[in-house]
Design an enzyme around this catalytic site. Structure first.
Site, PDB file in Angstrom:
ATOM      1  N   ASP A 157      -6.299  -7.439   4.025  1.00 12.08           N
ATOM      2  CA  ASP A 157      -7.611  -6.335   3.270  1.00 12.08           C
ATOM      3  C   ASP A 157      -8.327  -7.360   3.039  1.00 12.08           C
ATOM      4  O   ASP A 157      -9.756  -7.894   2.873  1.00 12.08           O
ATOM      5  CB  ASP A 157      -6.985  -5.460   2.434  1.00 12.08           C
ATOM      6  CG  ASP A 157      -8.402  -4.947   1.305  1.00 12.08           C
ATOM      7  OD1 ASP A 157      -8.916  -4.296   2.421  1.00 12.08           O
ATOM      8  OD2 ASP A 157      -8.149  -4.933   0.395  1.00 12.08           O
ATOM      9  N   ASP A 159      -2.992 -18.305   0.089  1.00 10.73           N
ATOM     10  CA  ASP A 159      -4.253 -18.856  -0.984  1.00 10.73           C
ATOM     11  C   ASP A 159      -4.791 -19.813   0.056  1.00 10.73           C
ATOM     12  O   ASP A 159      -5.923 -20.305   0.239  1.00 10.73           O
ATOM     13  CB  ASP A 159      -3.738 -19.577  -2.060  1.00 10.73           C
ATOM     14  CG  ASP A 159      -2.164 -19.589  -2.256  1.00 10.73           C
ATOM     15  OD1 ASP A 159      -1.506 -20.126  -0.942  1.00 10.73           O
ATOM     16  OD2 ASP A 159      -1.771 -21.101  -2.910  1.00 10.73           O
ATOM     17  N   TYR A 188       1.099  -1.162  -0.219  1.00 14.60           N
ATOM     18  CA  TYR A 188       0.045  -0.076   0.042  1.00 14.60           C
ATOM     19  C   TYR A 188       0.991   1.234  -0.037  1.00 14.60           C
ATOM     20  O   TYR A 188       0.820   2.159  -1.012  1.00 14.60           O
ATOM     21  CB  TYR A 188      -1.050  -0.370   0.733  1.00 14.60           C
ATOM     22  CG  TYR A 188      -2.295  -0.801   1.006  1.00 14.60           C
ATOM     23  CD1 TYR A 188      -2.260  -2.260   0.464  1.00 14.60           C
ATOM     24  CD2 TYR A 188      -3.017   0.016   1.110  1.00 14.60           C
ATOM     25  CE1 TYR A 188      -3.314  -2.309   0.773  1.00 14.60           C
ATOM     26  CE2 TYR A 188      -4.708  -0.482   0.830  1.00 14.60           C
ATOM     27  CZ  TYR A 188      -4.496  -1.853   1.065  1.00 14.60           C
ATOM     28  OH  TYR A 188      -6.149  -2.252   1.135  1.00 14.60           O
ATOM     29  N   LYS A 235       2.982 -15.664   1.914  1.00 10.50           N
ATOM     30  CA  LYS A 235       3.294 -15.853   0.365  1.00 10.50           C
ATOM     31  C   LYS A 235       4.703 -16.240   0.676  1.00 10.50           C
ATOM     32  O   LYS A 235       5.305 -15.565  -0.736  1.00 10.50           O
ATOM     33  CB  LYS A 235       2.330 -14.899  -0.838  1.00 10.50           C
ATOM     34  CG  LYS A 235       2.836 -15.721  -2.268  1.00 10.50           C
ATOM     35  CD  LYS A 235       1.547 -16.597  -2.136  1.00 10.50           C
ATOM     36  CE  LYS A 235       1.990 -18.017  -3.669  1.00 10.50           C
ATOM     37  NZ  LYS A 235       0.377 -18.760  -3.618  1.00 10.50           N
ATOM     38  N   ASP A 279     -12.398  -9.110   3.970  1.00 15.78           N
ATOM     39  CA  ASP A 279     -13.772  -8.733   3.457  1.00 15.78           C
ATOM     40  C   ASP A 279     -13.795 -10.726   3.414  1.00 15.78           C
ATOM     41  O   ASP A 279     -15.518 -10.284   3.402  1.00 15.78           O
ATOM     42  CB  ASP A 279     -13.653  -8.666   2.095  1.00 15.78           C
ATOM     43  CG  ASP A 279     -14.057  -7.390   1.618  1.00 15.78           C
ATOM     44  OD1 ASP A 279     -13.558  -6.595   3.037  1.00 15.78           O
ATOM     45  OD2 ASP A 279     -14.565  -6.462   0.775  1.00 15.78           O
TER      46      ASP A 279
HETATM   47  C1  IPM Z   1     -10.486  -1.117   4.105  1.00 13.12           C
HETATM   48  C2  IPM Z   1     -10.576  -0.794   2.789  1.00 13.12           C
HETATM   49  C3  IPM Z   1      -9.207   0.416   2.440  1.00 13.12           C
HETATM   50  C4  IPM Z   1      -7.912  -0.054   2.668  1.00 13.12           C
HETATM   51  C5  IPM Z   1      -9.275   1.373   1.253  1.00 13.12           C
HETATM   52  C6  IPM Z   1     -10.498   1.973   1.506  1.00 13.12           C
HETATM   53  C7  IPM Z   1      -8.587   1.894   0.980  1.00 13.12           C
HETATM   54  O1  IPM Z   1     -10.537  -1.262   1.899  1.00 13.12           O
HETATM   55  O2  IPM Z   1     -10.319  -0.175   4.885  1.00 13.12           O
HETATM   56  O3  IPM Z   1     -11.027  -2.556   4.120  1.00 13.12           O
HETATM   57  O4  IPM Z   1      -7.870  -0.738   1.509  1.00 13.12           O
HETATM   58  O5  IPM Z   1      -7.617  -0.170   3.725  1.00 13.12           O
HETATM   59 MN    MN Z   2     -10.931  -3.329   2.207  1.00 16.48          MN
END
Ligand code: IPM
Ligand code: MN
Length: 359
Positions: A245, A221, A141, A189, A249
């Site tokens: 990240d 993975d 990042y 990884k 999700d």
């Molecule tokens: C998160 C989001 C952020 C990230 C984005 C909006 C920059 O997806 O906080 O998970 O990738 O960290």
């Molecule tokens: Mn995110």
């Protein structure tokens, strides 16, 4: 207790969910006799629309001076084609760096009553209770050099981690695990990436200082697969910025909805508290967004930034009570006895239980 809390509603559903979370914090202050001062500032697309940079100076200064920051979401399709300096997401990356909040805690647990709420079999997800510890101010990042070639025929980013960066996030993971079920799963990884080989080496070193915590390593993975097939095995999942990240999700799907997940970014000044979900522009402004991710982030703010443990527990109990009573926003499966509600109605139910806890 007195505290200054900066609220950054941001984009999309951000204003709705931070509005709900701020009302909860005000109710907590009233019930427990605290004095919280709230100020609201522009960030992300909201700032860009107002002719300012994504992270205006005034917003940054207010955040640096605050005891804690509560953020909704950044991201706006209107700026999807902009350069980095004109993207809402840049604000969040700059803010995390300015605050120095290198440790992102993303707890993911299945709330009682929501076991059959998602794409996974109830038997697979019932009892899931994990904490993703994501490194937040390094890795790909932030790595330099980065850029796009002048002719736009290639682009590049750099994944870079230093030993001290890995060490300090590993410490957070091991300390967390010691207070939980004593297992750290470190994600990398290392079969391909040099950064991951260093990651594995440093995490292993730090682990020797925690003889009571078991350390396992997983390739990212394989970890993604296990998260879907046997999520109960995880206690603390330690990862770099990008892998954390993605896996967080996925954890949202495991617990029934990304809309439920909170996060705390700590280790620097104050602390930054935000739901894991994004700005969800397609449902913004309709009052349907699930406020729980933001409200539980407010609970984490109370716990981690203000040391207000009973207050945080009261918020968590109000959320649990509301879900146990069967209220479900549109992102949650509403089976037989459940009551489908809007996001604002869900927020009101939670608020009522914070103000006057059922006996
Ligand atoms: C998160 C989001 C952020 C990230 C984005 C909006 C920059 O997806 O906080 O998970 O990738 O960290
Ligand atoms: Mn995110």
């Amino acid at each position: 207790m007195q505290a200054t809390i900066v609220v950054l509603p941001g984009d999309g559903i951000g204003p709705e969910v931070t509005g709900a979370a701020e009302r909860v914090l005000r109710a907590v202050a009233k019930r427990f006799g605290h004095s919280f001062t709230f100020t609201s500032h522009l960030i992300g697309g909201a700032a860009l629309h107002a002719g300012q940079p994504p992270l205006p100076d005034g917003t940054r200064e207010a955040c640096l001076a605050a005891d804690a920051v509560l953020l909704g979401a950044v991201g706006d399709p209107a700026f999807d084609t902009g350069s980095s300096e004109r993207r809402p997401e840049t604000a969040l990356l700059q803010l995390r760096q300015a605050l120095g909040v290198f440790a992102n805690l993303r707890p993911a647990k299945v709330w009682p009553g929501l076991e059959d709420g998602g794409a996974f079999k109830p038997a697979v997800v019932a009892g899931v209770d994990m904490l993703i510890v994501r490194e937040l101010t390094g890795g790909i990042y932030y790595g330099e050099p980065r850029g796009v070639a002048k002719d736009r025929q290639s682009a590049f980013n750099t994944m870079r981690y230093s030993r001290p960066e890995i060490e300090r996030i590993a410490e957070v993971a091991f300390r967390s695990a010691a207070a939980r079920r004593g297992l750290v799963t470190s994600v990398d990884k290392a079969n391909v990436l040099e950064t991951s080989r260093l990651w594995r080496e440093v995490v292993t070193d730090v682990g020797t200082r925690y003889p009571d915590v078991t350390l396992e390593h997983q390739y990212v993975d394989s970890c993604a697969l296990l998260l879907a097939t046997n999520p109960k095995q995880f206690d603390v999942v330690l990862s770099g910025n990008l892998f954390g990240d993605i896996l967080s999700d996925e954890a949202g799907a495991v617990v029934g909805s990304l809309g439920l997940l909170p996060s705390a970014s700590i280790g620097g000044r104050g602390g930054l508290f935000e739901p894991v979900h994004g700005s969800a522009p397609t449902i913004a402004g309709r009052g349907v967004a699930n406020p729980i991710g933001a409200i539980v982030s407010a609970a984490m703010l109370l716990r981690h930034a203000l040391g207000a443990e009973p207050e945080a527990d009261a918020v968590d109990r109000a959320v649990g009570g509301t879900l146990a009573a069967g209220y479900r926003t549109a992102d949650l499966v509403a089976d037989g006895g459940a009551t489908p509600v809007s996001g604002s109605a869900m927020a009101q139910e939670i608020l009522d239980r914070v103000v006057k806890p059922p006996v």
